[in-house]
Design an enzyme around this catalytic site. Structure first.
Site, PDB file in Angstrom:
ATOM      1  N   GLY A  14      22.867  83.081  48.530  1.00 57.10           N
ATOM      2  CA  GLY A  14      21.827  83.286  49.539  1.00 57.10           C
ATOM      3  C   GLY A  14      21.882  82.201  50.598  1.00 57.10           C
ATOM      4  O   GLY A  14      20.846  81.716  51.054  1.00 57.10           O
ATOM      5  N   TYR A 150       7.551  88.909  40.658  1.00 53.87           N
ATOM      6  CA  TYR A 150       8.391  87.806  41.142  1.00 53.87           C
ATOM      7  C   TYR A 150       8.131  86.539  40.336  1.00 53.87           C
ATOM      8  O   TYR A 150       9.061  85.864  39.884  1.00 53.87           O
ATOM      9  CB  TYR A 150       8.088  87.589  42.623  1.00 53.87           C
ATOM     10  CG  TYR A 150       8.693  86.358  43.265  1.00 53.87           C
ATOM     11  CD1 TYR A 150      10.059  86.247  43.465  1.00 53.87           C
ATOM     12  CD2 TYR A 150       7.867  85.325  43.724  1.00 53.87           C
ATOM     13  CE1 TYR A 150      10.605  85.134  44.094  1.00 53.87           C
ATOM     14  CE2 TYR A 150       8.398  84.213  44.353  1.00 53.87           C
ATOM     15  CZ  TYR A 150       9.769  84.120  44.532  1.00 53.87           C
ATOM     16  OH  TYR A 150      10.291  83.018  45.164  1.00 53.87           O
ATOM     17  N   ALA A 153       9.667  86.637  36.800  1.00 56.05           N
ATOM     18  CA  ALA A 153      11.115  86.421  36.780  1.00 56.05           C
ATOM     19  C   ALA A 153      11.459  84.951  36.977  1.00 56.05           C
ATOM     20  O   ALA A 153      12.356  84.405  36.321  1.00 56.05           O
ATOM     21  CB  ALA A 153      11.784  87.279  37.862  1.00 56.05           C
ATOM     22  N   LYS A 154      10.744  84.287  37.876  1.00 55.74           N
ATOM     23  CA  LYS A 154      11.006  82.876  38.132  1.00 55.74           C
ATOM     24  C   LYS A 154      10.540  81.999  36.962  1.00 55.74           C
ATOM     25  O   LYS A 154      11.135  80.949  36.693  1.00 55.74           O
ATOM     26  CB  LYS A 154      10.325  82.440  39.425  1.00 55.74           C
ATOM     27  CG  LYS A 154      10.957  83.019  40.689  1.00 55.74           C
ATOM     28  CD  LYS A 154      12.364  82.506  40.915  1.00 55.74           C
ATOM     29  CE  LYS A 154      12.849  82.815  42.337  1.00 55.74           C
ATOM     30  NZ  LYS A 154      14.212  82.286  42.606  1.00 55.74           N
TER      31      LYS A 154
END
Length: 257
Positions: A14, A150, A153-154
């Site tokens: 990214g 989100y 997942a983090k």
């Protein structure tokens, strides 16, 4: 203090926008050969960086990237797992479908696991290396209206990183986590715009709501370069005894130390 990365090979996922670009540029300026991974090519040509187009949510992609990098450079010294995004709509559990959970976990967790697994044999053979997994303070302080899938997942990424640091320490490999708060990136601005559209308000009102919800004592978003400077320290020889730690870069927003 020595911030030289001359002779080092670094991978940044990214790495064409926002925090990832700031990190890639910082490592390049420190002397590293930087490989940047992203789904699409950057709008501007990368300066002295090797770009590979790839979708890290697809199984098998990481192995192909690893083969290319090791064949070309013969080693890997630094892995920055920065690729990630809050892909799901806000509104809490009732609006989140299976696809939202799956997409968030694929990008924010499994992509990191796959990249590390693909490159670690080479790093273990070298008996040294550094991995930085970019997480978020929302993993510790989730906002149900905005970041439920989100954040989950983090949070898994944080637990995985701690376990990985313990496993790899005896091999001379350090693993740390950097957790930004609100950062002025294209993705964050897009998130705010989508939030404004969904609520029928202006960007300014949506931004104000985010800042009030997160409650940043410094009263501003971070610049990507402010996150990159911490990463630069952690991958340098100034941080050789630091591993298994999660660093917040959030302007003081997290209410605990």
């Amino acid at each position: 203090m020595d911030y030289s990365l001359n002779g080092k090979v670094a991978l940044v996922t990214g790495g064409t926008k926002g925090i990832g670009k700031a990190i890639a540029d910082a490592l390049r300026d420190m002397g590293a050969q930087v490989i940047v991974i992203a789904r699409t090519e950057p709008e501007e040509a990368l300066k002295e960086q090797h770009f590979i187009a790839a979708d890290l949510t697809e199984a098998g992609t990481a192995e192909g990237i690893s083969k290319k990098v090791i064949e070309k450079y013969g080693r890997i010294d630094i892995i920055i797992n920065n690729a990630g995004a809050n892909l799901s709509p806000g509104g809490g559990f009732s609006v989140l479908e299976d696809e939202h959970w799956i997409n968030d976990w694929q990008l924010n967790f499994l992509s990191v696991v796959r990249i590390n697994k693909a490159f670690l044999p080479a790093m273990i053979a070298q008996k040294n290396g550094v991995i930085i997994n970019v997480s978020t303070n929302a993993a510790k302080q989730p906002i149900w209206e905005m970041t439920m899938s989100y954040s989950s997942a983090k949070a898994a990424l944080n637990a995985y990183s701690k376990a990985l640091a313990s496993e790899l320490g005896p091999h001379g490999i350090r693993v740390n986590v950097v957790s930004p708060g609100v950062v002025e990136t294209p993705l964050m601005l897009e998130f705010i715009d989508n939030m404004a559209k969904a609520s029928g308000t202006s960007r300014e009102e949506a931004f104000k709501k985010v800042m009030e919800t997160v409650n940043v004592p410094l009263n501003r978003m971070a610049e990507p370069e402010e996150v990159a400077r911490l990463v630069a320290f952690l991958v340098s020889d100034n941080a050789t005894y630091i591993t298994g730690t999660n660093y917040s870069v959030d302007g003081g927003a997290l209410p605990t130390m």
